[in-house]
Design an enzyme around this catalytic site. Structure first.
Site, PDB file in Angstrom:
ATOM      1  N   ASN A   1      -4.222  74.725 -19.107  1.00  0.00           N
ATOM      2  CA  ASN A   1      -3.737  75.770 -18.209  1.00  0.00           C
ATOM      3  C   ASN A   1      -4.127  77.123 -18.793  1.00  0.00           C
ATOM      4  OD1 ASN A   1      -2.417  77.380 -16.427  1.00  0.00           O
ATOM      5  ND2 ASN A   1      -0.354  76.942 -17.213  1.00  0.00           N
TER       6      ASN A   1
ATOM      7  N   HIS B   1       4.441  75.341 -11.737  1.00  0.00           N
ATOM      8  CA  HIS B   1       4.534  75.725 -13.144  1.00  0.00           C
ATOM      9  C   HIS B   1       5.773  76.593 -13.347  1.00  0.00           C
ATOM     10  CE1 HIS B   1       3.666  77.561 -17.008  1.00  0.00           C
ATOM     11  NE2 HIS B   1       2.874  76.530 -17.226  1.00  0.00           N
TER      12      HIS B   1
ATOM     13  N   GLU C   1       7.337  69.827 -18.540  1.00  0.00           N
ATOM     14  CA  GLU C   1       7.195  70.945 -19.468  1.00  0.00           C
ATOM     15  C   GLU C   1       8.556  71.602 -19.695  1.00  0.00           C
ATOM     16  OE1 GLU C   1       2.949  72.658 -19.434  1.00  0.00           O
ATOM     17  OE2 GLU C   1       3.979  73.439 -17.693  1.00  0.00           O
TER      18      GLU C   1
ATOM     19  N   SER D   1       3.653  73.908 -26.050  1.00  0.00           N
ATOM     20  CA  SER D   1       3.233  74.083 -27.447  1.00  0.00           C
ATOM     21  C   SER D   1       2.590  72.844 -28.054  1.00  0.00           C
ATOM     22  CB  SER D   1       4.404  74.583 -28.296  1.00  0.00           C
ATOM     23  OG  SER D   1       4.849  75.831 -27.801  1.00  0.00           O
TER      24      SER D   1
ATOM     25  N   GLY E   1      -1.416  74.970 -22.762  1.00  0.00           N
ATOM     26  CA  GLY E   1      -1.587  76.394 -22.479  1.00  0.00           C
ATOM     27  C   GLY E   1      -2.414  77.064 -23.552  1.00  0.00           C
TER      28      GLY E   1
HETATM   29  P1  PGA Z   1       1.736  76.211 -24.080  1.00  0.00           P
HETATM   30  O1  PGA Z   1       1.748  76.330 -22.462  1.00  0.00           O
HETATM   31  O2  PGA Z   1       0.880  75.013 -24.427  1.00  0.00           O
HETATM   32  O3  PGA Z   1       1.092  77.515 -24.519  1.00  0.00           O
HETATM   33  O4  PGA Z   1       3.131  76.064 -24.517  1.00  0.00           O
HETATM   34  C1  PGA Z   1       1.875  75.218 -21.626  1.00  0.00           C
HETATM   35  C2  PGA Z   1       1.616  75.651 -20.201  1.00  0.00           C
HETATM   36  O5  PGA Z   1       1.508  76.848 -19.926  1.00  0.00           O
HETATM   37  O6  PGA Z   1       1.520  74.812 -19.310  1.00  0.00           O
END
Ligand code: PGA
Length: 250
Positions: free
Chosen positions: A9, A94, A166, A212, A233
């Site tokens: 993403n 999201h 998420e 993360s 992300g």
């Molecule tokens: P991140 O974001 O991996 O930076 O925590 C996940 C996302 O935005 O779907």
């Protein structure tokens, strides 16, 4: 069919030149995991991205999509526009769309219907906030997000839906759910699907973990029975990190 998938993403990142350059870097790496690889550049860069991924197995998805076909909806992008640009997958729901742009379960149900009617595959995102987990409501929250937006659908629709759990407290915070927390929730999601539809359907849906995810923790998370891959992300913005995560999904 349940598949291994790693989706990046890109959120509000990468201009035209940076989009081309990251895709070139991604193409130079080898996917040793066999997982589907999906990236989500910004709308303005989708055409560039579709051209740039040619000759690779990288798929391009949108980050959002309108529930409307056309008309006076300033700033929106329709299913037809996506398809005409060669994009047949979109994220929906999201947590940033929910939190900053007021997207509700009811709106997301409309968007899901529109996408599926237009043969656009949906990566449907959901997850609880920190307070909800602390107060033990995380299973209820997730069950209601899924049922409110998806449970009006017939079983066949799930052939074109990928789920992405998420936990909001883990997105962009550096704090990851433990592999056991991810597995516990993914198993709950599968049971929720089995109770509503069937065990076969529940077993056929791909469920990604997001929040993360990094090359250092991906392997442990992806090794869990009910985790089919990740929605990534920050770590999707560097080819080396993203590929480290893809290759952890064996
Ligand atoms: P991140 O974001 O991996 O930076 O925590 C996940 C996302 O935005 O779907």
């Amino acid at each position: 069919m349940r598949q291994k998938i790693v989706a990046g993403n890109w959120t509000l990142n990468k201009n035209v030149a940076e989009t081309k350059s990251l895709i070139a870097d991604l193409k130079a790496q080898t996917n040793t995991s066999g997982a589907r690889v999906i990236i989500t550049p910004s709308f303005v860069n989708l055409t560039t991205a579709v051209e740039a991924v040619a000759g690779s197995n990288i798929e391009v998805a949108a980050q959002n999509m309108s529930q409307h076909d056309s008309g006076a909806y300033t700033g929106e992008t329709s299913a037809d526009m996506l398809k005409s640009a060669g994009v047949n997958i979109t994220l929906l729901g999201h947590s940033e769309r929910r939190a900053y742009y007021g997207e509700t379960d009811a709106l997301l149900a409309e968007k899901v219907d529109k996408a599926l009617a237009e043969n656009i595959e949906v990566i449907f995102c959901f997850g609880e906030e920190l307070e909800e987990r602390k107060s033990g409501k995380h299973f209820d929250v997730v069950a209601s997000q899924i049922s409110n937006a998806l449970f009006h659908l017939g079983a066949d629709a799930f052939k074109n839906i990928i789920l992405a759990y998420e936990p909001v407290w883990a997105i962009g915070t550096g704090e990851t759910a433990s592999a056991d927390q991810a597995q516990e929730m993914h198993a709950f999601i599968r049971k929720t699907l089995a109770d509503k539809y069937s065990a076969d359907l529940a077993d056929s849906v791909s469920i990604l973990y997001g929040g993360s995810c990094k090359p250092t923790n991906a392997q442990e998370i992806f090794s869990k029975t009910d985790v089919d891959g990740g929605l990534i992300g920050g770590a999707a913005l560097k080819a080396e990190d993203f590929f480290g995560i893809i290759n952890a999904n064996k």
